[in-house]
Write a protein that holds these residues in place. Structure first.
Motif, PDB file in Angstrom:
ATOM      1  N   GLY A 343       0.816  -1.207   0.000  1.00 25.24           N
ATOM      2  CA  GLY A 343       0.000   0.000   0.000  1.00 25.24           C
ATOM      3  C   GLY A 343       0.849   1.256   0.000  1.00 25.24           C
ATOM      4  N   GLN A 344       1.962   1.220   0.754  1.00 26.79           N
ATOM      5  CA  GLN A 344       2.848   2.377   0.792  1.00 26.79           C
ATOM      6  C   GLN A 344       3.468   2.629  -0.581  1.00 26.79           C
ATOM      7  OE1 GLN A 344       3.373   4.587   3.404  1.00 26.79           O
ATOM      8  NE2 GLN A 344       4.322   5.712   1.694  1.00 26.79           N
ATOM      9  N   LEU A 345       3.915   1.548  -1.229  1.00 27.65           N
ATOM     10  CA  LEU A 345       4.496   1.708  -2.568  1.00 27.65           C
ATOM     11  C   LEU A 345       3.456   2.265  -3.543  1.00 27.65           C
ATOM     12  CD1 LEU A 345       6.756   1.313  -4.643  1.00 27.65           C
ATOM     13  CD2 LEU A 345       5.887  -1.017  -5.006  1.00 27.65           C
ATOM     14  N   PHE A 346       2.216   1.777  -3.454  1.00 27.90           N
ATOM     15  CA  PHE A 346       1.185   2.265  -4.363  1.00 27.90           C
ATOM     16  C   PHE A 346       0.990   3.770  -4.188  1.00 27.90           C
ATOM     17  CE2 PHE A 346      -2.839   3.076  -6.293  1.00 27.90           C
ATOM     18  CZ  PHE A 346      -3.001   2.119  -7.273  1.00 27.90           C
ATOM     19  N   ASN A 347       0.943   4.220  -2.932  1.00 28.01           N
ATOM     20  CA  ASN A 347       0.810   5.665  -2.673  1.00 28.01           C
ATOM     21  C   ASN A 347       2.012   6.433  -3.176  1.00 28.01           C
ATOM     22  OD1 ASN A 347      -1.740   6.069  -1.627  1.00 28.01           O
ATOM     23  ND2 ASN A 347      -1.143   5.465   0.445  1.00 28.01           N
ATOM     24  N   ASP A 348       3.214   5.856  -2.992  1.00 29.92           N
ATOM     25  CA  ASP A 348       4.414   6.537  -3.460  1.00 29.92           C
ATOM     26  C   ASP A 348       4.411   6.683  -4.974  1.00 29.92           C
ATOM     27  OD1 ASP A 348       5.262   6.734  -0.865  1.00 29.92           O
ATOM     28  OD2 ASP A 348       6.656   5.026  -0.984  1.00 29.92           O
ATOM     29  N   VAL A 349       4.006   5.599  -5.674  1.00 28.31           N
ATOM     30  CA  VAL A 349       3.938   5.652  -7.129  1.00 28.31           C
ATOM     31  C   VAL A 349       2.873   6.636  -7.577  1.00 28.31           C
ATOM     32  CG1 VAL A 349       3.342   4.323  -9.197  1.00 28.31           C
ATOM     33  CG2 VAL A 349       4.866   3.332  -7.488  1.00 28.31           C
ATOM     34  N   ASP A 351       1.825   9.290  -5.957  1.00 28.60           N
ATOM     35  CA  ASP A 351       2.359  10.643  -5.723  1.00 28.60           C
ATOM     36  C   ASP A 351       3.367  11.020  -6.802  1.00 28.60           C
ATOM     37  OD1 ASP A 351       0.828  10.917  -3.471  1.00 28.60           O
ATOM     38  OD2 ASP A 351       2.425  10.340  -2.075  1.00 28.60           O
ATOM     39  N   TYR A 352       4.262  10.088  -7.113  1.00 24.75           N
ATOM     40  CA  TYR A 352       5.280  10.364  -8.129  1.00 24.75           C
ATOM     41  C   TYR A 352       4.636  10.636  -9.493  1.00 24.75           C
ATOM     42  CZ  TYR A 352       9.228   9.577 -11.287  1.00 24.75           C
ATOM     43  OH  TYR A 352      10.185   9.702 -12.284  1.00 24.75           O
ATOM     44  N   ALA A 353       3.625   9.828  -9.852  1.00 25.35           N
ATOM     45  CA  ALA A 353       2.933  10.019 -11.126  1.00 25.35           C
ATOM     46  C   ALA A 353       2.254  11.381 -11.171  1.00 25.35           C
ATOM     47  CB  ALA A 353       1.904   8.904 -11.334  1.00 25.35           C
ATOM     48  N   ARG A 354       1.651  11.772 -10.045  1.00 25.50           N
ATOM     49  CA  ARG A 354       0.995  13.078  -9.983  1.00 25.50           C
ATOM     50  C   ARG A 354       2.017  14.205 -10.157  1.00 25.50           C
ATOM     51  NH1 ARG A 354      -1.070  12.547  -5.225  1.00 25.50           N
ATOM     52  NH2 ARG A 354      -2.917  11.433  -5.956  1.00 25.50           N
ATOM     53  N   GLU A 355       3.178  14.023  -9.543  1.00 20.88           N
ATOM     54  CA  GLU A 355       4.228  15.041  -9.658  1.00 20.88           C
ATOM     55  C   GLU A 355       4.704  15.186 -11.100  1.00 20.88           C
ATOM     56  OE1 GLU A 355       7.339  13.964  -6.989  1.00 20.88           O
ATOM     57  OE2 GLU A 355       6.026  14.014  -5.212  1.00 20.88           O
ATOM     58  N   ALA A 375       2.782   8.829 -16.404  1.00 21.57           N
ATOM     59  CA  ALA A 375       2.031   8.705 -15.157  1.00 21.57           C
ATOM     60  C   ALA A 375       0.939   7.644 -15.282  1.00 21.57           C
ATOM     61  CB  ALA A 375       1.412  10.061 -14.798  1.00 21.57           C
ATOM     62  N   LEU A 376       0.238   7.652 -16.405  1.00 19.94           N
ATOM     63  CA  LEU A 376      -0.835   6.671 -16.608  1.00 19.94           C
ATOM     64  C   LEU A 376      -0.263   5.254 -16.716  1.00 19.94           C
ATOM     65  CD1 LEU A 376      -3.841   7.228 -16.698  1.00 19.94           C
ATOM     66  CD2 LEU A 376      -3.785   7.015 -19.185  1.00 19.94           C
ATOM     67  N   ALA A 377       0.899   5.131 -17.357  1.00 17.89           N
ATOM     68  CA  ALA A 377       1.553   3.830 -17.444  1.00 17.89           C
ATOM     69  C   ALA A 377       1.884   3.293 -16.061  1.00 17.89           C
ATOM     70  CB  ALA A 377       2.815   3.942 -18.292  1.00 17.89           C
ATOM     71  N   LEU A 378       2.348   4.177 -15.171  1.00 15.94           N
ATOM     72  CA  LEU A 378       2.662   3.750 -13.812  1.00 15.94           C
ATOM     73  C   LEU A 378       1.418   3.252 -13.094  1.00 15.94           C
ATOM     74  CD1 LEU A 378       5.225   6.461 -12.663  1.00 15.94           C
ATOM     75  CD2 LEU A 378       5.660   4.032 -13.081  1.00 15.94           C
ATOM     76  N   ASP A 443      16.114  10.173 -14.881  1.00 16.42           N
ATOM     77  CA  ASP A 443      16.950   9.264 -14.104  1.00 16.42           C
ATOM     78  C   ASP A 443      17.238   9.952 -12.779  1.00 16.42           C
ATOM     79  OD1 ASP A 443      18.578   7.323 -13.173  1.00 16.42           O
ATOM     80  OD2 ASP A 443      20.266   7.763 -14.495  1.00 16.42           O
ATOM     81  N   SER A 444      16.444   9.602 -11.760  1.00 10.46           N
ATOM     82  CA  SER A 444      16.551  10.289 -10.479  1.00 10.46           C
ATOM     83  C   SER A 444      16.630   9.273  -9.350  1.00 10.46           C
ATOM     84  CB  SER A 444      15.330  11.186 -10.258  1.00 10.46           C
ATOM     85  OG  SER A 444      14.153  10.394 -10.148  1.00 10.46           O
ATOM     86  N   ALA A 445      17.099   9.729  -8.222  1.00  7.65           N
ATOM     87  CA  ALA A 445      17.178   8.862  -7.040  1.00  7.65           C
ATOM     88  C   ALA A 445      15.795   8.385  -6.650  1.00  7.65           C
ATOM     89  CB  ALA A 445      17.842   9.614  -5.890  1.00  7.65           C
ATOM     90  N   ARG A 446      14.811   9.254  -6.797  1.00  7.32           N
ATOM     91  CA  ARG A 446      13.430   8.895  -6.451  1.00  7.32           C
ATOM     92  C   ARG A 446      12.947   7.718  -7.296  1.00  7.32           C
ATOM     93  NH1 ARG A 446       8.723  11.971  -5.309  1.00  7.32           N
ATOM     94  NH2 ARG A 446       7.109  10.514  -4.623  1.00  7.32           N
ATOM     95  N   LEU A 447      13.262   7.767  -8.576  1.00  8.46           N
ATOM     96  CA  LEU A 447      12.854   6.701  -9.485  1.00  8.46           C
ATOM     97  C   LEU A 447      13.525   5.382  -9.108  1.00  8.46           C
ATOM     98  CD1 LEU A 447      11.215   6.246 -12.178  1.00  8.46           C
ATOM     99  CD2 LEU A 447      13.388   6.506 -13.354  1.00  8.46           C
ATOM    100  N   ARG A 448      14.836   5.449  -8.819  1.00 11.83           N
ATOM    101  CA  ARG A 448      15.561   4.230  -8.461  1.00 11.83           C
ATOM    102  C   ARG A 448      15.027   3.630  -7.161  1.00 11.83           C
ATOM    103  NH1 ARG A 448      19.743   7.464 -10.542  1.00 11.83           N
ATOM    104  NH2 ARG A 448      20.409   8.146  -8.457  1.00 11.83           N
ATOM    105  N   GLU A 449      14.610   4.475  -6.219  1.00 10.64           N
ATOM    106  CA  GLU A 449      14.017   3.978  -4.975  1.00 10.64           C
ATOM    107  C   GLU A 449      12.715   3.215  -5.240  1.00 10.64           C
ATOM    108  OE1 GLU A 449      13.467   7.383  -2.561  1.00 10.64           O
ATOM    109  OE2 GLU A 449      15.616   7.667  -2.134  1.00 10.64           O
ATOM    110  N   LEU A 450      11.927   3.740  -6.149  1.00  5.29           N
ATOM    111  CA  LEU A 450      10.657   3.073  -6.482  1.00  5.29           C
ATOM    112  C   LEU A 450      10.918   1.707  -7.120  1.00  5.29           C
ATOM    113  CD1 LEU A 450       8.561   6.062  -7.923  1.00  5.29           C
ATOM    114  CD2 LEU A 450       8.279   4.939  -5.702  1.00  5.29           C
TER     115      LEU A 450
END
Length: 945
Positions: A343-349, A351-355, A375-378, A443-450
């Motif tokens: 659930g946490q990952l889903f929220n993180d994704v 949020d990232y897609a919205r950003e 974003a839609l692909a995610l 290519d960002s740290a945020r993306l690699r974390e996800l």
């Protein structure tokens, strides 16, 4: 075609090359096409008369001999062999002897409708799984066998080409070639200049996408065959560029008033009134006027349309008392919650897609659209599986295109590719691209974390959706179901299959995706037929074109499709004509706190299902070329309070887009309901169809006749049927070498599992009258029946003559088994076509009475009667001699009978195909003398006691 010399008309008997033959159609003054008296289709020969050393002479069929007498039990076997050998039957339908499927009575409705039209123009809009392919091909086969057409083409979406080619060959004995981009050049390579592939190949299956271009369309219209079947006809109405090209193709074909056209679709009305009435206009141009006429002025046109349009739902088949052909479909919904790390990952994704979308605001259109698609692909992939999410996060959207030679993707490229991989397509072009969409734009740290987080969540311990699937499959398999699990992406399919193999050790599990060619997919599925327990994991590459009802009985929607038509197609793979199980299951799996699933389920799928239940037919989603779905998912993405939490799925707020979709659904529902009311036809009822069906079945033999014949024939030839799980096993090695060789040529060796009733049991051959086994047995027994007594023993011969003491006659009764041959002349402007019609009947003479024609039931009762006691050979031979000596006295009555049957045949043809009389006429002439195939004397049991 040149007319044959008078004594050699089709049906005539001739003597040539030391044996007797029957003259077949397509003979001419110099060439005779012949079939030996005791032979079958594979024994046919062509004789060129000028080169024959000995002239071909007229012949007569030899009477039975006393020496050919055998025990009474062998008499009915000859009757069955003769009946089941008939290919040119004398019933009201010419085609029934040439098909390898026994159509259900309700499937004859379109055929009878077609026969009432001079030029066949028919829209068959029956529900998914009822059998539109059989209904359309049956019309084509009938017109071929009546000599009214010589060429046929099927126009269909490219992914259905192989299925049509296979159906035509296996069920209707029509050998066709596929014409599309990959095969057209090869087919044209060796043709003479100016020759069309459609002239060189009379039977073709053509990809609509290949033939629709303006250049190919014009050439095709010049050489198009006189009979056209159009599958998925709803994709050929006016609309986008692709649909417009298809429509122009069909419109041009329909302008030839003499061209027969059969249109097939399960969804004739998609809510677009213009498209629907343009489709009707292909039948007759004036039908387009129905759209603008007030209801009261439509009556005459509506009556005319009812002759060209048939649409039936599953409940409509109930009046045929044939609902056993369709299983009960039980549906269920299973939910899971996105708890813990998932659930946490889903929220993180989310949020990232919205950003991504917010970050692109105010920038160029290309970057805005690219980020929006990312974003839609995610959202789509994270809702599918961790594996799909990882692939999407790792695949860069902004990159080089191989198709463009390494150049950067254009905005149009991005829109086309991303749209095909993220959305599910429109109803006339559902996407079959199951590759994960690209979602990486940086290519960002945020993306690699996800990516790391998604990789760590694979497996049941962290994936609640996967856990729920496992529990459900355990229950399904325990109840005996064989499930197909449908998912959206390749990565998800492999993720599921790998996990399930570790949990279901005694179950065969395969993943079938778009990575495989069409042939490889079919082969992979057929490999599963030998296993008792099986699970198929598939992407939507299998939701169209491959029928799975013979191997699977449940569908699990692991990923919700964003298009309700796709759900119906998935379920239609197993819930269709030919499903052996009485019940099939369909399960939707969704996250109750997943806003993406909530939007699709609440706003799209449940609404579609409610309309389907109300109207009885599937109504495609009114999506305005995908714009409404995109707006809905944008609402999911941009509303921050749609995040995962404690809210139930029903509480999600989808705002204005949901309201717009509801309005569109309501509009399309009202239009569909109105049109179902306006165009609900006066359907042909069972009482209109069943008499014709029964008459043809009586001439040719049905399932019970085939079972009786095969059982007795294999026993006569030294083998036996072994009961096995509600069907049978047959050890072919026990049959004579000549029979084994014939069967081996058709790929039948070793042990054969056979079923005489459709749908056939899993892994068994459906044995119908044109199956190679029946043909080989009938040919072999008839050949032996015609051999001299010195060439055969009493044990392996079939009786052409016999006498027995029986208990079901009160007077001495002689039964004559007759084969009647008729010449059917079809007279048209282009000339006269001669055809052969044959029928096998039995007559009985009791005491001094005149010969009387027996019904099939009476024949079976007499020839199938058990002998009460042995009849000494001298007594038997005396009775047979007396019967043979009486035949000349009956000859006049037999000839009168042949003339009467010829006139009955003529009336049958005129009654069924009365519309064709406007373009020509029929004549039927009896071929004399009548062939006397068998003579059997039944003596009352008390006689001579």
């Amino acid at each position: 075609m040149n007319a044959p010399t008078p004594e050699f008309y089709p049906g005539s008997l001739v003597s040539a090359r030391g044996r007797e033959w029957i003259v077949l159609p397509e003979s001419s003054a110099e060439t005779l096409r012949l079939r030996p008296l005791g032979g079958g289709e594979k024994d046919e020969s062509i004789i060129f008369l000028p080169l024959e050393r000995q002239p071909v002479q007229p012949a007569t069929f030899p009477l039975p001999l006393v020496e050919q007498a055998r025990n009474h039990a062998a008499s009915q076997l000859l009757m069955d062999a003769l009946q089941l050998k008939l290919r040119n039957g004398a019933g009201p339908f010419r085609s029934f002897g040439n098909i390898a499927v026994e159509p259900r009575a309700y499937q004859l409705v379109p055929l009878l409708m077609a026969m009432k039209l001079g030029t066949v123009r028919l829209l068959i809009a029956d529900d998914v799984g009822i059998g539109k392919t059989i209904e359309g091909a049956l019309i084509a086969r009938e017109l071929l066998d009546r000599g009214e057409i010589q060429r046929l083409t099927v126009l269909c979406p490219p992914h259905l080409c192989e299925q049509w080619q296979r159906e035509l060959a296996e069920r209707f004995h029509i050998q066709s070639v596929i014409v599309r981009t990959s095969s057209a050049a090869r087919l044209e390579r060796d043709l003479p200049p100016g020759t069309s592939v459609f002239d060189a190949n009379p039977f073709t299956v053509v990809s609509l996408d290949y033939i629709k271009s303006e250049r190919r369309r014009e050439a095709f219209q010049r050489f198009c065959p006189e009979f056209v079947i159009v599958d998925e006809a709803h994709t050929c109405t006016q609309g986008g560029q692709s649909r417009q090209q298809r429509y122009q193709l069909l419109k041009g074909l329909a302008e030839d008033a003499n061209r027969h056209m059969v249109l097939l679709t399960a969804t004739p009305h998609s809510g677009d009134e213009d498209a629907f009435f343009n489709l009707l206009g292909l039948l007759r141009p004036e039908f387009t006027a129905l759209k603008d006429l007030p209801p009261g002025a439509r009556m005459d046109l509506r009556d005319d349309l009812s002759r060209h349009f048939v649409q039936r739902r599953r409940p409509d088949i109930a009046e045929w008392q044939d609902t056993s052909m369709f299983p009960d479909r039980k549906t269920a919904e299973l939910t899971y919650r996105l708890t813990g790390a998932w659930g946490q990952l889903f929220n993180d994704v989310l949020d990232y897609a919205r950003e991504l979308v917010e970050r692109a605001e105010g920038r160029g259109q290309r970057e805005q659209r690219m980020n929006w698609w990312a974003a839609l692909a995610l959202l789509r992939c994270i809702s599918s599986s961790p594996a799909a999410a990882v692939n999407a996060l790792r695949t860069r959207l902004e990159g080089a295109s191989e198709e463009a030679g390494g150049d950067e993707l254009t905005l149009d490229d991005i829109e086309a590719q991303a749209g095909d991989r993220v959305l599910d397509g429109l109803d006339d072009a559902l996407s079959t691209d199951d590759i994960e969409p690209a979602a990486q734009t940086e290519d960002s740290a945020r993306l690699r974390e996800l990516i790391v987080a998604a990789e760590s969540l694979a497996g049941a311990a962290n994936d609640p959706k996967l856990t729920k699937l496992q529990d459900h499959l355990v229950a399904l398999i325990k109840e005996g179901f064989k499930p197909v699990v449908f998912c959206r992406y390749i990565a998800t399919a492999h993720y599921l299959a790998e996990f399930l193999r570790g949990k279901f050790r005694d179950v065969t599990i395969k993943a079938v995706t778009g990575e495989l060619t069409s042939g490889e997919r079919e082969a992979a599925i057929e490999e599963m037929s030998d296993t008792e327990k099986r699970i198929l994991v598939a992407t939507d590459c299998l939701s169209e074109g491959i029928n799975l009802q013979h191997l699977f009985s449940a569908v699990v929607h692991y990923d919700l499709s964003w298009n309700p038509t796709r759900h119906e197609q998935r379920e239609g793979r197993v819930d269709r004509f030919g499903q052996k199980e009485p019940e099939v299951r369909s399960t939707i799996l969704y996250g109750e706190d997943n806003p993406v699933d909530g939007a699709v389920l609440q706003v799209i799928l449940r609404k579609a299902e409610s309309i389907r239940k109300e109207l009885g037919v599937l109504v495609p989603m009114p999506d305005n070329e995908g714009k409404l779905t995109q707006a809905l998912l944008n609402a999911v993405l941009m509303r921050k309070h749609n995040a995962i939490g404690n809210k139930a799925q029903a509480m999600f707020d989808f705002g204005e887009p949901a309201e717009e979709i509801e309005t569109a659904w309501q509009s399309v529902r009202e239009k569909a309901a109105k049109n179902r009311s306006i165009f609900s036809q006066r359907r042909l009822k069972p009482e209109d169809v069943l008499p014709e069906w029964r008459k043809s079945a009586a001439v040719l033999g049905g399932e019970d006749d085939v079972e009786r014949f095969v059982s007795r024939a294999v026993a006569k030839l030294g083998a036996a049927l072994e009961p096995y799980k509600q069907h049978h096993k047959l050890y072919l090695d026990h049959l004579p070498a000549t029979v084994r060789e014939r069967l081996a040529a058709d790929g039948l060796t070793g042990t054969l599992r056979i079923d005489f009733h459709q749908p056939a049991a899993q892994g068994a051959h459906f044995i119908q009258r044109t199956h190679p086994l029946v043909v080989a047995l009938a040919d072999t027994l008839l050949e032996r029946a015609l051999e001299s007594a010195a060439e055969t023993s009493d044990a392996d011969a079939v009786a052409r003559a016999g006498a027995a003491f029986v208990g079901n006659v009160s007077l001495k009764t002689t039964v004559l088994l007759l084969r009647l041959r008729h010449q059917l002349s079809v007279i048209r402007e282009a000339g006269t076509r001669l055809m052969l019609c044959e029928e096998t009947i039995a007559i009985a003479v009791s005491g001094s009475a005149s010969p009387e024609v027996l019904t099939p039931e009476q024949t079976q009762a007499l020839l199938g009667a058990e002998a009460v006691r042995n009849m000494p050979p001298p007594v038997r031979d005396l009775h047979i001699k007396q019967a043979l000596q009486a035949i000349p006295d009956w000859q006049g009555q037999l000839e009168n009978l042949a003339h009467e049957r010829a006139q009955t045949l003529l009336q049958d043809h005129r009654r069924v195909r009365d519309a064709a009389e406007a373009k020509g006429s029929y004549q039927v002439t009896a071929s004399l003398p009548v062939d006397i195939m068998g003579v059997y004397v039944l003596v009352p049991a008390e006689a001579g006691a």
